[in-house]
Design an enzyme around this catalytic site. Sequence first.
Site, short mmCIF file in Angstrom:
data_model
loop_
_atom_site.label_atom_id
_atom_site.label_comp_id
_atom_site.label_asym_id
_atom_site.label_seq_id
_atom_site.Cartn_x
_atom_site.Cartn_y
_atom_site.Cartn_z
N GLU A 165 -145.02 49.83 17.21
CA GLU A 165 -143.95 50.10 18.16
C GLU A 165 -144.57 50.58 19.47
OE1 GLU A 165 -141.10 50.17 20.36
OE2 GLU A 165 -140.52 49.60 18.31
N HIS B 79 -98.67 56.49 4.70
CA HIS B 79 -97.69 56.79 5.75
C HIS B 79 -97.75 58.27 6.13
CE1 HIS B 79 -94.02 56.20 8.05
NE2 HIS B 79 -93.55 57.31 7.52
N TYR C 214 -119.73 43.54 25.46
CA TYR C 214 -119.62 44.87 24.88
C TYR C 214 -120.00 45.96 25.89
CZ TYR C 214 -119.60 42.83 20.09
OH TYR C 214 -119.31 42.14 18.94
N GLY D 88 -118.74 41.10 31.23
CA GLY D 88 -117.55 41.29 30.43
C GLY D 88 -117.79 41.29 28.94
N GLU E 67 -101.23 51.26 8.15
CA GLU E 67 -100.25 50.71 7.22
C GLU E 67 -99.57 49.46 7.78
OE1 GLU E 67 -96.56 52.99 6.57
OE2 GLU E 67 -97.19 54.26 8.26
N CYS F 79 -126.20 51.55 20.69
CA CYS F 79 -125.04 51.97 19.91
C CYS F 79 -124.81 53.48 19.87
CB CYS F 79 -125.16 51.48 18.47
SG CYS F 79 -125.98 49.89 18.25
N CYS G 268 -130.72 50.29 19.52
CA CYS G 268 -129.51 50.93 18.99
C CYS G 268 -129.59 52.45 19.07
CB CYS G 268 -129.28 50.48 17.55
SG CYS G 268 -127.82 51.21 16.79
N LYS H 272 -124.42 55.35 23.33
CA LYS H 272 -123.19 54.79 23.91
C LYS H 272 -121.95 55.41 23.30
CE LYS H 272 -121.52 51.73 21.74
NZ LYS H 272 -121.63 50.31 21.70
N GLU I 54 -117.39 48.64 27.52
CA GLU I 54 -117.52 50.02 27.03
C GLU I 54 -117.87 50.99 28.15
OE1 GLU I 54 -118.78 48.96 22.43
OE2 GLU I 54 -120.34 49.15 23.96
#
Length: 450
Positions: free
Chosen positions: A35, A435, A177, A175, A440, A48, A43, A51, A181
Amino acid sequence: MAQYDYDLFTIGAGSGGVRASRLSASFGAKVAVAEERYLGGTCVNVGCIPKKLLVYASHYAEDFADASGYGWSVGERRVDWEKLIANKNREISRLNSVYRKILGDAGVEIVEGHADVLDAHTVAIDGKKTTAKFILVATGSWPLMPDIPGAEYAISSNEVFYLTALPEKVIIVGGGYVGVEFAGIFHGLGVDTTQLYRGDLFLRGFDDDIRKILADEMRKRGVDLRFNTDLAKIEKAGGLLKATLTGGDVIEADQILNATGRAPKTRELGLERAGVELQASGAVIVDEYSMSSVDSIFAIGDCTDRMMLTPVAIAEGIAVANTLFNGKPMKPNYLNVPTAVFSVPNCATVGLTEQQARELNFKVDIFRTAFKPLRHTLTGRDERTMMKLVVDQSTDRVLGCHMVGPDAGEIIQGLAVALNCGATKAQFDATIGIHPTAAEEFVTMRSAVA
């Protein structure tokens, strides 16, 4: 002596690469992962997780405003951007440490540095060569920037998480994700927000009802949405940025966020030298088992440009580990993959859109409802929730579930299980709802609207 230094050498310690490496090690393989930037990949660091933390932060403005409907008096409030970003950074740092620990606990060696693929079994990390029976490319993707004058003044999703100050005005280009967001994030934090999209309607590929209703909800809140509009050039104008749009309009902002897509991050790996075939976009061409044109080199996640979603990359990593080291050849399942956009309000989907179903020659019944959430009967907020089912007339099977509204992702995740089990509309109808909940409604829609 072993023929290779490692059984598996993974390039990229994002979600997919880490899962494949850990699982392979658990099957007895000797594994290393290289890495060059940060553990956890896009992410965890610039995607993710941070964000969604910013989405949470942005929603407090509405929560404070809505509180009076429930008898609460809320005093002065303001956003401390520096504190928010510092807290976010602390959490991301914690997650980086978690990734380092889980790799170490699994017996995976972490090699920090840039990896070059020299041949089918050899990798060099900052010039130091090592060999592996299999090489796994999991390098993800990188934000695209526009080819226009002044593009260097714009920022991408890499930089937006580290802004030192909250802008007063922002222009968001794109336009998908990220664009949708961050329009909600900035607007919720009090920023004058304009979003540009070159097409008729954003979130291409989502059901049209989601796209239309979300656009209406964002405009109600005050986001300046401009469709069929793109950025032509950017200029410096004192302390501001001046954006010239394709229609000739000129608007100013403190920041311009370009969110027009991502490209596979493969160009500096030397893959072509090893004989790996790439698409024009740089995506690694793979078969259904994620094997490239070189049978010892596999690739997963965004760098293959199949489905750019973190859980999909993880599923691909699991499949590769089982295929190579567990004696169980496994193909990822791309059917009925749920996904959510953490817009304001949220939207989520699983299965076929109405348009997709019709294009596949299904004769469908459409069940759809829209209503004011119970919470807002007291707040007075003009917000609508939308839920939709796409049902095959001939088999009664539910082909798609779509939602705009609070916690849409949480609700659609459960329905994804039902779709993958082949649930029918009759089975939805036979399910007793909880409920009072919004969820539902998915089991109480009785009359088709189309």
